[in-house]
Design a protein around this motif. Sequence first.
Motif, short mmCIF file in Angstrom:
data_model
loop_
_atom_site.label_atom_id
_atom_site.label_comp_id
_atom_site.label_asym_id
_atom_site.label_seq_id
_atom_site.Cartn_x
_atom_site.Cartn_y
_atom_site.Cartn_z
N PRO A 1 -8.13 8.33 -4.74
CA PRO A 1 -7.14 7.44 -5.35
C PRO A 1 -7.16 6.01 -4.82
O PRO A 1 -6.84 5.08 -5.57
N ASP B 1 0.39 -2.40 -9.50
CA ASP B 1 0.69 -1.20 -10.28
C ASP B 1 0.40 0.09 -9.51
O ASP B 1 0.61 1.19 -10.02
N SER C 1 -0.26 5.39 -3.61
CA SER C 1 0.28 4.36 -4.50
C SER C 1 0.94 3.23 -3.71
O SER C 1 0.73 2.05 -4.00
N LYS D 1 -2.44 1.28 -8.72
CA LYS D 1 -3.71 1.88 -9.12
C LYS D 1 -4.84 0.89 -8.85
O LYS D 1 -4.90 -0.17 -9.47
#
Length: 248
Positions: free
Chosen positions: A71, A110, A95, A112
């Motif tokens: 991620p 965001d 995140s 991401k």
Amino acid sequence: MAKGNLPAVLAETLAYEGGWSDHPSDPGGATMKGITLAVFRRYRPGASKEQLRAISADDVERIYRDGYWGPVRGDDLPEGVDLTVFDYGVNSGPSRSAKDLQRVVGATVDGKIGPATIALVKASAPRAVIKAHCARRLGFVQSLAIWNTFGKGWARRIAGIEATSLSWVSTKAQLEADAKQARSTAAAQIGSAAGTGVVGTVDQTNHLSGLPIVLVVAAFVIVAGILAIRIVINNQRAGALANAAKEA
């Protein structure tokens, strides 16, 4: 260190995660090598605390690769930056770490990490990104209600991760300069604390003379506490950076 080497980065994180933990004040609950029971159950449905405690090395790497390294686009981040972003993600979620990275480099926030964020990171000076990202991480954990319980350990870890990350992209001279700057900052803060306790108290008491003495005393206790925390943090940074310089 080879680029994109998750095992090497993971080794740094696991050195802080340690082994088994089941602290009642920790919102994550039972944890082994930084992996909570809830996360482990995504891979081993219905797993017990005992099974988490006996987690295999293969499962540890798989979970970290799938849940954190992937991620945050660890393979695409520059050396040093990959460690700071990964370790922050392990502690506070990918995140949140990604958002703070995006804030540092001026990307759209965001959570991401995509091509645009990667491009901005690569166009930035890695030492500056590492320092700014770690500072944001420290600011976040200081805002948590459980800072008083875990704060000193969190600050020590962030200082260590920052120092290790910087050691991957810095010269020995740069690390020594970083350590000197952190020591100087701590020394200046000690001077401020002394001033607050003596001369500053007189000045501020005159300014706050219209308030009840209890509120005046409380105000200075708060100021002294904030300064003490900053002194500890910068001393931790200075020590971690000095050790990194010695090993460079």
